[in-house]
Design an enzyme around this catalytic site. Structure first.
Site, mmCIF file in Angstrom:
data_model
loop_
_atom_site.group_PDB
_atom_site.id
_atom_site.type_symbol
_atom_site.label_atom_id
_atom_site.label_comp_id
_atom_site.label_asym_id
_atom_site.label_seq_id
_atom_site.Cartn_x
_atom_site.Cartn_y
_atom_site.Cartn_z
ATOM 1 N N LYS A 1 0.812 -1.184 0.000
ATOM 2 C CA LYS A 1 0.000 0.000 0.000
ATOM 3 C C LYS A 1 0.864 1.260 0.000
ATOM 4 O O LYS A 1 0.374 2.354 -0.243
ATOM 5 C CB LYS A 1 -0.894 0.026 1.269
ATOM 6 N N GLU B 1 7.249 2.310 -6.447
ATOM 7 C CA GLU B 1 7.365 1.801 -5.073
ATOM 8 C C GLU B 1 7.707 2.960 -4.140
ATOM 9 O O GLU B 1 8.279 3.975 -4.572
ATOM 10 C CB GLU B 1 8.438 0.699 -5.072
ATOM 11 N N ASP B 2 7.336 2.835 -2.877
ATOM 12 C CA ASP B 2 7.609 3.918 -1.931
ATOM 13 C C ASP B 2 9.088 4.062 -1.605
ATOM 14 O O ASP B 2 9.641 5.153 -1.623
ATOM 15 C CB ASP B 2 6.775 3.743 -0.638
ATOM 16 N N ASP C 1 15.051 -0.407 0.210
ATOM 17 C CA ASP C 1 15.814 -0.545 1.448
ATOM 18 C C ASP C 1 16.852 -1.653 1.207
ATOM 19 O O ASP C 1 17.901 -1.394 0.625
ATOM 20 C CB ASP C 1 14.802 -0.870 2.550
ATOM 21 N N PHE D 1 14.365 4.665 10.008
ATOM 22 C CA PHE D 1 13.023 4.187 9.662
ATOM 23 C C PHE D 1 12.090 5.383 9.531
ATOM 24 O O PHE D 1 11.916 6.156 10.460
ATOM 25 C CB PHE D 1 12.494 3.204 10.707
ATOM 26 N N ASP E 1 4.364 3.408 6.326
ATOM 27 C CA ASP E 1 3.742 3.103 7.614
ATOM 28 C C ASP E 1 4.728 2.559 8.629
ATOM 29 O O ASP E 1 5.798 2.080 8.291
ATOM 30 C CB ASP E 1 2.642 2.053 7.422
ATOM 31 N N ARG F 1 0.436 6.554 7.509
ATOM 32 C CA ARG F 1 0.565 6.729 6.057
ATOM 33 C C ARG F 1 0.039 8.083 5.592
ATOM 34 O O ARG F 1 0.409 8.569 4.537
ATOM 35 C CB ARG F 1 -0.217 5.636 5.307
HETATM 36 P P1 IMP Z 1 13.226 -3.899 0.868
HETATM 37 O O1 IMP Z 1 12.719 -5.190 0.294
HETATM 38 O O2 IMP Z 1 14.087 -4.143 2.086
HETATM 39 O O3 IMP Z 1 13.899 -3.013 -0.144
HETATM 40 O O4 IMP Z 1 12.018 -3.160 1.501
HETATM 41 C C1 IMP Z 1 11.125 -2.451 0.797
HETATM 42 C C2 IMP Z 1 9.831 -2.332 1.594
HETATM 43 O O5 IMP Z 1 10.088 -2.226 2.984
HETATM 44 C C3 IMP Z 1 9.108 -1.073 1.239
HETATM 45 O O6 IMP Z 1 8.124 -1.348 0.276
HETATM 46 C C4 IMP Z 1 8.480 -0.643 2.536
HETATM 47 O O7 IMP Z 1 7.200 -1.203 2.652
HETATM 48 C C5 IMP Z 1 9.320 -1.235 3.596
HETATM 49 N N1 IMP Z 1 10.224 -0.256 4.221
HETATM 50 C C6 IMP Z 1 11.565 -0.195 4.128
HETATM 51 N N2 IMP Z 1 12.077 0.821 4.812
HETATM 52 C C7 IMP Z 1 11.013 1.452 5.366
HETATM 53 C C8 IMP Z 1 10.890 2.618 6.213
HETATM 54 O O8 IMP Z 1 11.859 3.293 6.607
HETATM 55 N N3 IMP Z 1 9.633 2.944 6.572
HETATM 56 C C9 IMP Z 1 8.538 2.248 6.175
HETATM 57 N N4 IMP Z 1 8.604 1.164 5.402
HETATM 58 C C10 IMP Z 1 9.836 0.766 4.999
HETATM 59 MG MG MG Z 2 6.057 -1.488 0.849
#
Ligand code: IMP
Ligand code: MG
Length: 173
Positions: free
Chosen positions: A41, A97-98, A101, A150, A157, A163
């Site tokens: 979301k 994508e938001d 990470d 974070f 969220d 959000r």
């Molecule tokens: P990744 O697979 O580790 O790159 O994570 C990506 C997903 O982790 C994103 O779509 C977010 O939903 C979540 N995420 C990563 N870092 C944060 C943060 O700082 N705040 C909120 N959600 C995060």
């Molecule tokens: Mg996400």
């Protein structure tokens, strides 16, 4: 419990950068139709602002995936909760994508969608935490690079909450 949030990126800064990204995307896809895939979301707020700055014809679809459970660290296991409504074969696809990470989510989605033979496949993220990458993945469009904190707001969220904040902030405990 009162919420202490430190603003990292203001609503005004976000608006300016999202407009720039929309203009860049519009130039890059000039003369083409675009299929935008929002990742539910977290990407919903970014996506809805971004598409209003895109001037090429576009369609929307959504996917939902889960990798975190209730934790703030990725488990490394990506689960597909909702797939696309329609095939993307032969289309110019942009994943929105938001945040990136560890990179595991986007790597997984990229491979999955690439296997469906789109004409092209690119990725756009509002936020990038480059320090945390566990896989080599460089999004095509990046709003802001941020430190390893974070963050919440503008779609992101913590435990399903916050959000709706109009800025990107860091939760202070
Ligand atoms: P990744 O697979 O580790 O790159 O994570 C990506 C997903 O982790 C994103 O779509 C977010 O939903 C979540 N995420 C990563 N870092 C944060 C943060 O700082 N705040 C909120 N959600 C995060
Ligand atoms: Mg996400």
């Amino acid at each position: 419990m009162s919420l202490q949030v430190k603003v990292l990126i203001s609503a005004e800064e976000i608006a300016r950068r999202v407009q720039e990204l929309g203009q860049q995307i519009s130039q890059d896809y000039q003369g083409q139709d675009l299929m935008i895939i929002g990742i539910l979301k977290g990407a919903v707020v970014f996506l809805s602002d971004l598409i209003r700055h895109i001037t090429v014809p576009l369609e929307l679809d959504f996917m939902a995936i889960s990798s975190y459970g209730e934790a703030t660290e990725t488990s490394g296991v990506v689960q597909l909760l909702k797939d696309l409504d329609r095939p993307i074969e032969g289309q110019h696809v942009l994943i929105v994508e938001d945040i990136i990470d560890s990179g595991l989510t986007l790597s997984y989605l990229y491979q999955l969608l690439q296997s469906r033979n789109p004409a092209s496949l690119k990725t756009a993220v509002l936020l990038d935490k480059p320090e945390r990458r566990r896989t080599v993945f460089i999004p095509d469009y990046i709003g802001f690079s941020i430190p390893d904190k974070f963050v919440i707001g503008y779609g992101l969220d913590y435990n399903h909450k916050h959000r709706e904040l109009p800025y990107v902030g860091v939760l202070e405990h």
